[in-house]
Design a protein around this motif. Structure first.
Motif, mmCIF file in Angstrom:
data_model
loop_
_atom_site.group_PDB
_atom_site.id
_atom_site.type_symbol
_atom_site.label_atom_id
_atom_site.label_comp_id
_atom_site.label_asym_id
_atom_site.label_seq_id
_atom_site.Cartn_x
_atom_site.Cartn_y
_atom_site.Cartn_z
ATOM 1 N N SER A 127 -7.210 -10.985 -8.167
ATOM 2 C CA SER A 127 -7.980 -10.849 -9.374
ATOM 3 C C SER A 127 -7.646 -9.572 -9.912
ATOM 4 O O SER A 127 -7.819 -9.129 -11.192
ATOM 5 N N GLN A 128 -7.061 -8.602 -9.214
ATOM 6 C CA GLN A 128 -6.468 -7.253 -9.923
ATOM 7 C C GLN A 128 -5.300 -6.661 -9.080
ATOM 8 O O GLN A 128 -5.021 -7.212 -7.883
ATOM 9 N N ILE A 129 -4.641 -5.631 -9.671
ATOM 10 C CA ILE A 129 -3.432 -5.360 -9.056
ATOM 11 C C ILE A 129 -3.876 -3.604 -9.089
ATOM 12 O O ILE A 129 -4.257 -3.020 -10.214
ATOM 13 N N ILE A 130 -3.503 -2.965 -8.166
ATOM 14 C CA ILE A 130 -3.404 -1.307 -7.952
ATOM 15 C C ILE A 130 -1.910 -1.169 -7.479
ATOM 16 O O ILE A 130 -1.693 -1.195 -6.217
ATOM 17 N N ILE A 131 -1.175 -0.377 -8.298
ATOM 18 C CA ILE A 131 0.102 0.128 -8.037
ATOM 19 C C ILE A 131 0.032 1.542 -7.686
ATOM 20 O O ILE A 131 -0.464 2.417 -8.641
ATOM 21 N N ARG A 132 0.698 2.125 -6.723
ATOM 22 C CA ARG A 132 1.030 3.519 -6.751
ATOM 23 C C ARG A 132 2.386 3.770 -6.881
ATOM 24 O O ARG A 132 3.514 3.225 -6.388
ATOM 25 N N CYS A 133 2.674 4.968 -7.688
ATOM 26 C CA CYS A 133 4.094 5.187 -8.034
ATOM 27 C C CYS A 133 4.198 6.641 -7.563
ATOM 28 O O CYS A 133 3.306 7.516 -7.627
ATOM 29 N N GLU A 134 5.415 6.813 -6.747
ATOM 30 C CA GLU A 134 5.649 8.282 -6.334
ATOM 31 C C GLU A 134 7.131 8.622 -7.028
ATOM 32 O O GLU A 134 8.064 7.835 -7.255
ATOM 33 N N ILE A 135 6.847 10.036 -7.374
ATOM 34 C CA ILE A 135 8.044 10.558 -7.929
ATOM 35 C C ILE A 135 8.653 11.271 -6.945
ATOM 36 O O ILE A 135 8.123 12.100 -6.266
ATOM 37 N N LEU A 136 10.090 11.027 -6.848
ATOM 38 C CA LEU A 136 10.783 11.861 -5.842
ATOM 39 C C LEU A 136 11.909 12.777 -6.277
ATOM 40 O O LEU A 136 12.563 12.499 -7.495
ATOM 41 N N ASP A 137 12.208 13.878 -5.749
ATOM 42 C CA ASP A 137 13.191 14.913 -6.075
ATOM 43 C C ASP A 137 14.540 14.455 -5.526
ATOM 44 O O ASP A 137 14.620 13.537 -4.861
ATOM 45 N N PRO A 138 15.504 14.910 -5.785
ATOM 46 C CA PRO A 138 16.928 14.449 -5.411
ATOM 47 C C PRO A 138 16.829 14.429 -3.807
ATOM 48 O O PRO A 138 17.935 13.850 -3.469
ATOM 49 N N SER A 139 16.140 15.133 -2.934
ATOM 50 C CA SER A 139 16.442 15.292 -1.671
ATOM 51 C C SER A 139 15.439 14.320 -1.392
ATOM 52 O O SER A 139 15.464 14.085 0.045
ATOM 53 N N GLY A 140 14.805 13.186 -1.876
ATOM 54 C CA GLY A 140 13.968 12.202 -1.567
ATOM 55 C C GLY A 140 12.522 12.628 -1.277
ATOM 56 O O GLY A 140 11.591 11.757 -0.883
ATOM 57 N N ARG A 141 12.194 13.932 -1.406
ATOM 58 C CA ARG A 141 10.652 14.391 -1.169
ATOM 59 C C ARG A 141 9.731 14.017 -2.427
ATOM 60 O O ARG A 141 10.049 13.909 -3.592
ATOM 61 N N VAL A 142 8.597 13.681 -2.077
ATOM 62 C CA VAL A 142 7.404 13.116 -2.946
ATOM 63 C C VAL A 142 7.307 14.592 -3.676
ATOM 64 O O VAL A 142 6.459 15.230 -3.081
ATOM 65 N N VAL A 143 7.194 14.626 -4.904
ATOM 66 C CA VAL A 143 6.613 15.656 -5.657
ATOM 67 C C VAL A 143 5.503 15.288 -6.235
ATOM 68 O O VAL A 143 4.842 16.303 -6.736
ATOM 69 N N ALA A 144 5.099 14.153 -6.564
ATOM 70 C CA ALA A 144 4.078 13.719 -7.488
ATOM 71 C C ALA A 144 3.529 12.186 -7.151
ATOM 72 O O ALA A 144 4.655 11.601 -6.802
#
Length: 275
Positions: A127-144
């Motif tokens: 009935s609903q969808i909740i998606i999480r987005c991760e932003i990665l720097d060039p080293s693969g670290r999540v920055v946001a």
């Protein structure tokens, strides 16, 4: 330019007298004052550069936009309204978010997306969808990261569209958080537009306000003739008019008498500066 916790990651190592190995403070406020100040100064300078780039590089109508938020019962002009106060705060679009992330050398991933793909393949009712987005720097670290939610009913049960809309919202949310742009942009402009459309659909049609004055055909011809007489670049004059009027007027014939006088007097100044 990223999240505040990276002050720690980029800080100089701090030596403990009982432990000769460098250690990193768990709290930025525990760092040496000089190190903390350097980090803040660097971020302030980087943010100023980023904001200048956003202002120059992002295009209204493509990367971001505004929606007329005043109901038609109070302002019948809708998208043709000339009152800036009747429009929403700029809303960041997906192309704008992609442009910002690309400029910073960042990539995105959606860690919760496979769960919905599996659910759709197994025929689970959603009935609903909740998606999480991760932003990665060039080293693969999540920055946001950011979250986007969507009811399938909003898209008449079309799970593909609902997924894409949730992904888009999550990406924009993460970008606003990562770059600290919430003071400049908002999101969910589609929802605002949908609510405004539903509200306007319940109202009767209103005839355009004939009291809004425009210059006469003679004044328009006079303006065009003066531009040609002074040897001015018509497009440059027009661009100045659009910018100076804060986009109230898109062409000369749309001018009201007051701004017409302002522009007409400005022509001589343009001619002198071109000499």
């Amino acid at each position: 330019m990223y999240s505040s916790t990276q002050l720690v990651d980029q800080a100089k190592p701090v030596k403990n007298e009982h432990n000769p190995l460098p250690v990193i403070s768990a709290n930025p406020l525990d760092l040496p004052a000089d190190t903390f100040r350097e980090g803040l100064d660097r971020r302030r300078a980087n943010r100023a550069v980023l904001m200048a780039w956003v202002h120059d590089a992002l295009v209204e109508g493509i990367d971001y936009g505004r929606v007329h938020v005043v109901s038609r019962s109070k302002c019948h002009a809708g998208k043709d309204c000339r009152n800036p106060a009747h429009f929403s705060k700029p809303s960041l679009f997906k192309p704008g978010a992609e442009k910002i992330c690309g400029m910073l050398g960042l990539t995105v991933r959606y860690p919760t997306l496979p769960d919905y793909e599996k659910a759709a393949l197994t025929g689970a009712k959603l009935s609903q969808i909740i998606i999480r987005c991760e932003i990665l720097d060039p080293s693969g670290r999540v920055v946001a990261d950011g979250v986007g939610a969507r009811l399938l009913a909003q898209d008449y049960g079309d799970i593909n569209k609902a997924l894409k809309m949730a992904e888009k919202s999550a990406h924009i949310d993460a970008t606003l958080r990562m770059a600290g742009l919430s003071e400049v942009f908002t999101q969910d402009i589609e929802d605002m537009m949908q609510r405004r459309a539903e509200e306007n659909a319940q109202l009767p049609e209103i005839e355009p306000d004939s009291s809004v004055q425009r210059i006469t055909e003679d004044q328009h011809r006079q303006l065009e003739a003066r531009i040609e007489e002074l040897g001015l670049d018509r497009d440059r004059v027009k661009n100045w008019m659009i910018k100076a009027s804060k986009k109230r007027f898109a062409d000369f014939e749309e001018l009201d008498p007051e701004f017409y006088q302002v522009l007409y007097r400005k022509l001589d100044q343009f001619a002198r500066s071109a000499q």
